[in-house]
Design a protein around this motif. Structure first.
Motif, short mmCIF file in Angstrom:
data_model
loop_
_atom_site.label_atom_id
_atom_site.label_comp_id
_atom_site.label_asym_id
_atom_site.label_seq_id
_atom_site.Cartn_x
_atom_site.Cartn_y
_atom_site.Cartn_z
N ALA A 169 1.41 3.80 -3.30
CA ALA A 169 0.98 5.18 -3.13
C ALA A 169 2.06 6.15 -3.57
O ALA A 169 1.77 7.21 -4.11
N GLN B 11 -6.30 3.15 -5.76
CA GLN B 11 -5.01 3.09 -5.08
C GLN B 11 -4.94 4.11 -3.96
O GLN B 11 -4.48 3.82 -2.85
N ALA B 12 -5.41 5.30 -4.25
CA ALA B 12 -5.41 6.36 -3.24
C ALA B 12 -6.31 5.96 -2.07
O ALA B 12 -5.98 6.19 -0.90
N GLN B 13 -7.40 5.32 -2.39
CA GLN B 13 -8.33 4.88 -1.36
C GLN B 13 -7.70 3.85 -0.45
O GLN B 13 -7.83 3.91 0.77
N ASN C 232 0.78 -1.22 0.00
CA ASN C 232 0.00 0.00 0.00
C ASN C 232 0.82 1.27 0.00
O ASN C 232 0.44 2.24 -0.64
N SER D 87 -13.37 -0.14 -4.07
CA SER D 87 -12.72 0.90 -3.28
C SER D 87 -13.76 1.75 -2.56
O SER D 87 -13.48 2.31 -1.51
N GLU E 59 -13.76 2.42 1.40
CA GLU E 59 -13.85 3.73 2.02
C GLU E 59 -14.90 3.72 3.14
O GLU E 59 -14.69 4.24 4.22
N LYS F 227 -6.01 4.62 -10.26
CA LYS F 227 -5.32 5.54 -9.34
C LYS F 227 -6.19 5.91 -8.16
O LYS F 227 -5.72 6.00 -7.03
N ASN F 228 -7.46 6.09 -8.44
CA ASN F 228 -8.39 6.46 -7.40
C ASN F 228 -8.50 5.38 -6.32
O ASN F 228 -8.44 5.64 -5.14
N SER G 258 -4.57 3.40 0.03
CA SER G 258 -3.50 4.05 0.76
C SER G 258 -4.05 4.83 1.96
O SER G 258 -3.49 4.81 3.06
N HIS G 259 -5.19 5.47 1.74
CA HIS G 259 -5.84 6.19 2.83
C HIS G 259 -6.31 5.23 3.92
O HIS G 259 -6.15 5.48 5.11
#
Length: 895
Positions: free
Chosen positions: A711, A779-781, A707, A731, A735, A776-777, A783-784
């Motif tokens: 990121a 992935q960001a999720q 992760n 994702s 979230e 990418k989205n 990572s968050h």
RNA sequence: GCCCACUUGGCGGAAUUGGUAGACGCAAGGGACUUAAAAUCCCUCGGUGAGGAAUCGCCAUUCCGGUUCGAGUCCGGAAGUGGGCACCA
């Protein structure tokens, strides 16, 4: 098992990939150092900060030299709360100190010829290191040790204040006396009625000793228990029982006139009873052998004198429990019944009457009290029933060998006849009061706290004994009275008595030669106010400064259930007494929240032949068909695997925390301590459990690899794996779950339900893995979600999360990062699964938009195949709908 | 003797406080990878019955009873385990 050599091999093999495995030792040390450097100075609370203060306290340890698993559990629990509240933005006080006085130091001195002070200091240093290796978020700058004169100086001053307020006084009390060692023994040094070292039968001796008047506060201490909402009910019950309030009546029995004149005695005897209704059933009275009247009688009556001696020579521990045969002796006196001059009642002396309770005298009503009945049977006294149970005939009702203590109506009792017990109690009390022969009285089981100990390693009691002036308090400007250094421990008894130079002093009053008190305080005295001192520990002028006023009460106190009564009750008393002495304004209860943690247990192992206990590391489990058997690792001998019990040295079922921390790391130990068992319950230590926790550390480490690397745009190898047959989530779902986890885990931590919080965090972990980073989205999720996981996990496993946090490129250290907030909108479920029941039985589930209408749900529910099938020809009578939960179809068979 | 607490799979325990019992983990079994092991990954996992299967049914929160549309959860009773106090008048 993980050990360092394995780790090195692993590293060499996978040199292409750094940090493939989490290696705790260097990382944990590094962060402990960094946290220490980042630590701000202890804060003095101003008015504003006091609004957001949290005082988190664990019971401070006795410096035995080594921490045990109980400590690890205790301090881990507190540490989670301290770290959590700090992240929540609170001003947190989380101190540590040492309950440093006590008997073991003196024993060590006797055995190893080491001064108690040296022994204690060494132990403190060793234990401090061990506690630090746990990664505790403790304010080490405010550390205190109760054996420090700078600490006990204040205690001596407090004593003088208590003396002024008459809350401390001196009286004679019994102590354990070892006739072979010529010395006083502590209760714990008496084993089966014998001295632990000499083996001689212990005697009782009367010595003048200091007492604190805790009984003065008994009503308050009882009443305030109701206000302690954040205390376990169990502890409150135990304290209530200990205080033992009972309402009753004192009754004066006149001693027959002729006798009082002859022997120059008092005119009456005062007894206490909770059952004045049975006064006409009284067929004898009895006083304790230690009753003043008895002592007077003994002067002219040899038999009584002998009986007293006998009664006092018996060890109280040995004669525990009620015996059927009750010894006693006639006093030679007769008493007049307070409500009927014509009735004469014999007075006995018996050791079943305790001087410490009530008035030390009773009237015996054998028919309605088992102990009185036993006594009456032993001494062939009359048994006169006066309470008639329902359904019994007054002419035939008789008592055989069981007293009737239940309800009924009074009979053979003159003006009380026909009344119920409660009505008779009231009427009898009234009658006694009118005659001037008695009145209502409340009695307590609680006794005043005897604080004198005939020991060296404790706080000296600051008074001087002067032949002319009596007992003289030491002037305040001469405090502290320090313990003398040059003392010998080679002989039994109290070294202070032998410390001539120290003992001999001048009377502050008349300046003639006088002697210091050679007793020291019970160590419970130091622990009764240490939590106040922690708020401003270096203040030399004031024992308790205004800082205590701001920090107290302790918001969360954590410790073992074994202190449910004494320590907690003494602290509650002390806080009140100190308030009355002006140390505090308006503090009634010192501990607002109390949490009693469970014990740490482990299976016991015994050699089958020798029955000797074995340490867990000495045994191993059999393989294959021998799976349920245990064997000695070296000899292969059969071993009996016993049930799990509290870890104790005598049963050898102990695991050394230091070894666990060096093998697996502090985070792993903490994780195991917190994850499975609810903190208030006993925890079963197991090798599998610690392995499981260690595995989780590795898993978290690998998860970070996937992760964090993604990121920041790097490439991860382990992500390349087949997705076939694996459950995945979107994702968006991740979230939502992330926010739900923040919401739920936060609540769990607040309520100290750490095992549940961890279960939810592990679940989040599973969900992060189940989410495929498709774009990418996403992935960001992910990572968050992972960053959130680290923040939520940080109070539990601070080192690894801090390390991973830094690896993910964050500037601020995690310890100083705020707790995550959850977004209610993002946590909200859009779809919910409802259960469909027919007559309360589950038949199907339906997926519907959240908060949907009843009609929609009903329609959907009825359409389900399985619902239709089960319904058959039955007709729907009624439908119960609970939004987002269930649709229950009530159906009835049509005939 | 008196008082209190607890009782859920093989085990530790979850269950939004009356609403899908068994979350999360341990142990176990099967499989993948590997020359092999470790590590890792995948599957199964309360009992039982029917079915090739997907599924469907019945029984299950120590036991008995009650309240309720619905009880692990509330009420009454019993048993077991653990704890506190114990001659407290």
């Amino acid at each position: 098992m993980l050990n360092s050599s394995d780790n090195k091999n692993e590293k060499n093999h996978s040199s292409r990939k750094q940090n493939a495995r989490y290696e705790h030792s260097a990382i944990e040390k590094r962060w402990q150092k960094l946290w220490n450097e980042a630590k701000k100075k202890p804060q003095n609370l101003d008015e504003k900060a006091a609004q957001k203060k949290k005082y988190i306290l664990e019971m401070f340890p006795y410096p035995s030299g080594k921490i045990h698993m109980g400590h690890v559990r205790n301090y881990t629990l507190g540490d989670v709360l301290a770290r959590f509240h700090r992240a929540k933005g609170c001003h947190v006080l989380h101190p540590m100190g040492w309950d440093a006085f006590g008997l073991p130091a003196e024993n060590a001195a006797f055995e190893h010829k080491e001064h108690p002070q040296t022994w204690t200091k060494n132990n403190i240093n060793a234990m401090r290191q061990q506690l630090k290796s746990m990664g505790l978020d403790i304010d080490w700058q405010s550390e205190i040790a109760t054996c420090n004169p700078k600490y006990y100086k204040h205690e001596q001053e407090m004593f003088l204040d208590l003396l002024d307020k008459k809350l401390a006084y001196r009286k004679e009390a019994w102590v354990n006396w070892d006739p072979s060692e010529n010395s006083v023994l502590a209760d714990e040094q008496v084993i089966d009625g014998k001295g632990w070292r000499s083996g001689a039968v212990v005697q009782k001796r009367k010595l003048a000793q200091w007492f604190f008047k805790i009984t003065h506060y008994a009503p308050q201490l009882l009443e305030a228990l109701d206000s302690l909402e954040k205390w376990p009910e169990k502890v409150k019950t135990m304290q209530r029982n200990w205080l033992g309030k009972s309402q009753g009546c004192v009754i004066r029995f006149n001693i027959k006139q002729k006798q009082t004149e002859q022997e120059n005695l008092q005119e009456n005897l005062v007894v206490f009873s909770t059952r004045p209704d049975t006064i006409f059933g009284a067929t004898f009275c009895a006083i304790s052998p230690n009753h003043p009247l008895c002592e007077k009688l003994a002067k002219t009556n040899k038999q009584i004198e002998t009986y007293i001696k006998q009664a006092n020579s018996q060890d109280k521990n040995a004669s525990k429990g009620a015996e059927k045969e009750k010894s006693g002796i006639h006093s030679g006196l007769s008493l007049i019944h307070p409500l009927d001059q014509n009735i004469e009642i014999p007075l006995f002396v018996s050791d079943y009457v305790l001087m410490e309770y009530g008035t030390g005298a009773i009237f015996g009503c054998p028919a309605h009290d088992q102990r009185d009945l036993d006594f009456a049977r032993t001494h062939s006294l009359e048994v006169k029933p006066v309470v008639l149970p329902k359904g019994e005939d007054s002419l035939t009702f008789a008592i055989t060998d069981t007293a009737w203590t239940g309800g009924g109506t009074l009979f053979r009792s003159k003006f009380l006849d026909g009344l119920t017990i409660q009505a008779a109690i009231d009427k009898a009390t009234e009658a006694l009061q009118k005659k001037g022969a008695g009145e209502r009285k409340t009695t307590w089981r609680l006794r005043d706290w005897g604080v004198s100990r005939q020991r060296y390693w404790g706080c000296p009691i600051p008074v001087v004994h002067c032949k002319k002036c009596g007992i003289v308090p030491v002037p305040r400007n001469e405090l502290p009275i320090k313990l003398p250094q040059n003392v010998s421990f080679d002989k039994p008894g109290n070294p202070l008595e032998r410390a001539e130079e120290w003992r001999k002093t001048k009377c502050p009053n008349c300046s003639n030669s006088a002697e210091r008190d050679t007793d020291t305080f019970d160590t419970f005295v130091e622990s009764s106010w240490y939590f106040l001192r922690f708020c401003d520990p270096r203040n030399e002028k004031k024992a308790i400064s205004e800082q205590a006023q701001k920090w107290l009460p302790v918001d969360q106190y954590i410790g073992g259930i074994e202190h449910a009564i004494l320590h907690l009750l003494y602290s509650r008393f002390f806080t009140r007494a100190l308030t009355d002495c002006g140390y505090l304004e308006e503090l009634k209860e010192p501990f607002e929240g109390l949490f009693t943690q469970g014990m740490v247990c482990h299976a016991t192992y015994q050699d089958e032949k020798t029955k000797k206990f074995l340490f867990p590391y000495q045994v191993e489990r059999g393989k294959g068909t021998q799976k349920n058997k245990w064997f000695h690792k070296e000899s292969g001998a059969n071993v009996i695997g016993g049930r799990s019990e509290k870890m104790s040295k005598s049963k050898k079922n102990i695991v050394d925390p230091q070894k666990v921390i060096s093998d697996y790391g502090a985070d792993t130990a903490r994780m195991f301590m917190l994850s499975d068992s609810p903190p208030e319950r006993d925890l079963e230590w197991s090798g599998e459990g610690i392995e499981g926790a260690a595995r989780f550390m590795q898993r978290l480490w690998r998860l970070a690899d996937e992760n964090i690397v993604e990121a920041i745009g790097g490439e991860s190898e382990s992500i390349k794996r087949s997705d076939e047959g694996i459950k995945t989530i979107s994702s968006e779902e991740l979230e939502r779950i992330t926010h739900q986890t923040i919401r739920d885990a936060t609540k769990d931590i607040e309520q100290l339900r750490f095992n549940r919080a961890i279960a939810k965090l592990r679940s989040l972990c599973n969900n992060i893995e189940a989410c495929r980073a498709s774009d990418k989205n996403a992935q960001a999720q992910k990572s968050h979600a992972f960053a959130t996981l680290l923040r939520l996990f940080h109070p539990f496993i601070p080192h690894i999360t801090e390390e991973l946090w830094q690896k993910s490129g964050k500037q601020k250290i995690l310890t100083e990062t705020a707790w995550p907030d959850f977004d209610e909108d993002k946590a909200r479920e859009e779809e919910v699964v409802l259960a469909v029941q027919i007559n309360g039985k589950m038949r199907a589930t339906i997926k519907l938009p959240a908060n949907c209408e009843q009609s929609t749900a009903e329609k959907q529910a009825l359409q389900q195949d399985n619902v239709q099938r089960n319904l058959g020809v039955a007709s729907v009578k009624k439908i119960i709908f609970v939004p987002n939960k269930i649709v229950n179809i009530i159906a009835e068979k049509t005939s």
